[in-house]
Scaffold this motif. Sequence first.
Motif, mmCIF file in Angstrom:
data_model
loop_
_atom_site.group_PDB
_atom_site.id
_atom_site.type_symbol
_atom_site.label_atom_id
_atom_site.label_comp_id
_atom_site.label_asym_id
_atom_site.label_seq_id
_atom_site.Cartn_x
_atom_site.Cartn_y
_atom_site.Cartn_z
ATOM 1 N N PRO A 53 -70.479 -77.549 -30.363
ATOM 2 C CA PRO A 53 -69.117 -78.233 -30.320
ATOM 3 C C PRO A 53 -68.716 -78.792 -31.679
ATOM 4 C CG PRO A 53 -71.167 -79.156 -28.787
ATOM 5 C CD PRO A 53 -71.520 -78.002 -29.646
ATOM 6 N N CYS A 54 -69.524 -78.739 -32.809
ATOM 7 C CA CYS A 54 -68.720 -79.088 -34.145
ATOM 8 C C CYS A 54 -67.604 -77.845 -34.490
ATOM 9 C CB CYS A 54 -69.992 -79.085 -35.163
ATOM 10 S SG CYS A 54 -69.248 -79.631 -36.930
ATOM 11 N N ILE A 55 -67.705 -76.883 -34.092
ATOM 12 C CA ILE A 55 -67.053 -75.766 -34.473
ATOM 13 C C ILE A 55 -65.625 -76.035 -33.829
ATOM 14 C CG2 ILE A 55 -66.414 -73.184 -34.052
ATOM 15 C CD1 ILE A 55 -69.464 -72.666 -33.796
ATOM 16 N N ALA A 61 -67.077 -87.260 -39.186
ATOM 17 C CA ALA A 61 -67.806 -88.399 -38.932
ATOM 18 C C ALA A 61 -69.280 -88.569 -39.304
ATOM 19 C CB ALA A 61 -67.519 -88.778 -37.350
ATOM 20 N N CYS A 62 -69.886 -87.673 -39.067
ATOM 21 C CA CYS A 62 -71.322 -87.590 -39.411
ATOM 22 C C CYS A 62 -71.633 -87.915 -40.624
ATOM 23 C CB CYS A 62 -71.989 -86.582 -38.855
ATOM 24 S SG CYS A 62 -71.375 -84.889 -39.444
ATOM 25 N N THR A 63 -70.899 -87.225 -41.642
ATOM 26 C CA THR A 63 -71.303 -87.289 -43.048
ATOM 27 C C THR A 63 -70.830 -88.583 -43.688
ATOM 28 O OG1 THR A 63 -69.000 -86.686 -43.652
ATOM 29 C CG2 THR A 63 -70.327 -84.822 -43.516
ATOM 30 N N GLU A 64 -70.240 -89.402 -42.983
ATOM 31 C CA GLU A 64 -69.745 -90.757 -43.092
ATOM 32 C C GLU A 64 -70.918 -91.954 -43.083
ATOM 33 O OE1 GLU A 64 -65.813 -91.777 -41.275
ATOM 34 O OE2 GLU A 64 -65.004 -90.096 -42.456
ATOM 35 N N PRO A 93 -74.672 -90.571 -32.751
ATOM 36 C CA PRO A 93 -73.715 -91.387 -31.932
ATOM 37 C C PRO A 93 -72.467 -91.536 -32.627
ATOM 38 C CG PRO A 93 -75.147 -92.805 -32.882
ATOM 39 C CD PRO A 93 -75.767 -91.640 -32.865
ATOM 40 N N ALA A 94 -72.398 -90.932 -33.908
ATOM 41 C CA ALA A 94 -71.179 -90.851 -34.509
ATOM 42 C C ALA A 94 -70.148 -89.576 -34.196
ATOM 43 C CB ALA A 94 -71.384 -90.821 -36.270
ATOM 44 N N CYS A 95 -71.053 -88.743 -33.700
ATOM 45 C CA CYS A 95 -70.115 -87.486 -33.432
ATOM 46 C C CYS A 95 -69.371 -87.526 -32.227
ATOM 47 C CB CYS A 95 -71.147 -86.203 -33.382
ATOM 48 S SG CYS A 95 -70.454 -84.498 -32.886
ATOM 49 N N PRO A 96 -68.149 -87.175 -32.294
ATOM 50 C CA PRO A 96 -67.121 -87.496 -31.243
ATOM 51 C C PRO A 96 -67.228 -86.515 -30.056
ATOM 52 C CG PRO A 96 -65.831 -86.545 -32.918
ATOM 53 C CD PRO A 96 -67.266 -86.964 -33.423
ATOM 54 N N VAL A 97 -68.004 -85.202 -30.544
ATOM 55 C CA VAL A 97 -68.136 -84.341 -29.262
ATOM 56 C C VAL A 97 -69.710 -84.101 -29.160
ATOM 57 C CG1 VAL A 97 -66.304 -83.196 -29.953
ATOM 58 C CG2 VAL A 97 -68.075 -82.741 -31.356
#
Length: 123
Positions: A53-55, A61-64, A93-97
């Motif tokens: 799903p990251c693709i 958001a995860c890196t932040e 939980p930070a990943c929107p997808v």
Amino acid sequence: MSFSVNCSKPELHTQIFAGLDAHFRLSCRAAPALAMPRRAVHTVPMPHVITSPCIGVKDQACTEVCPVECIYEGGEQFFIHPDECIDCGACVPACPVSAIFPEEDVPDGEQDFIVKNSAHFGL
Ligand code: SF4
Ligand code: SF4
């Protein structure tokens, strides 16, 4: 019992798996494409894995939120460095997808991303 295989001859895998009744850890980029009776797991422990799903999203958001900055841009997606990740879970939980999972929770159909993540770092 644990058994490790670093193999450049994927055609031999069926024979190997048929002959051993143990817990396998398989290190081979071809493993996801093989019809194997057991789950393919890379020899390098993967605390957390970024999946498909990251693709096309890659919003970072995860890196932040990662406290050790172990998430790296890698072309079509981001990857988590397995040796640097401290397994804190903050990125999940930070990943929107919902692309990030602990290795043991990576869904069926996304298993190849375990190897893809480690291979990105040459591990
Ligand atoms: S689990 Fe923690 S250390 Fe590992 S990538 Fe996610 S935020 Fe970073
Ligand atoms: S938060 Fe999710 S979609 Fe965004 S870069 Fe990280 S893994 Fe990819």
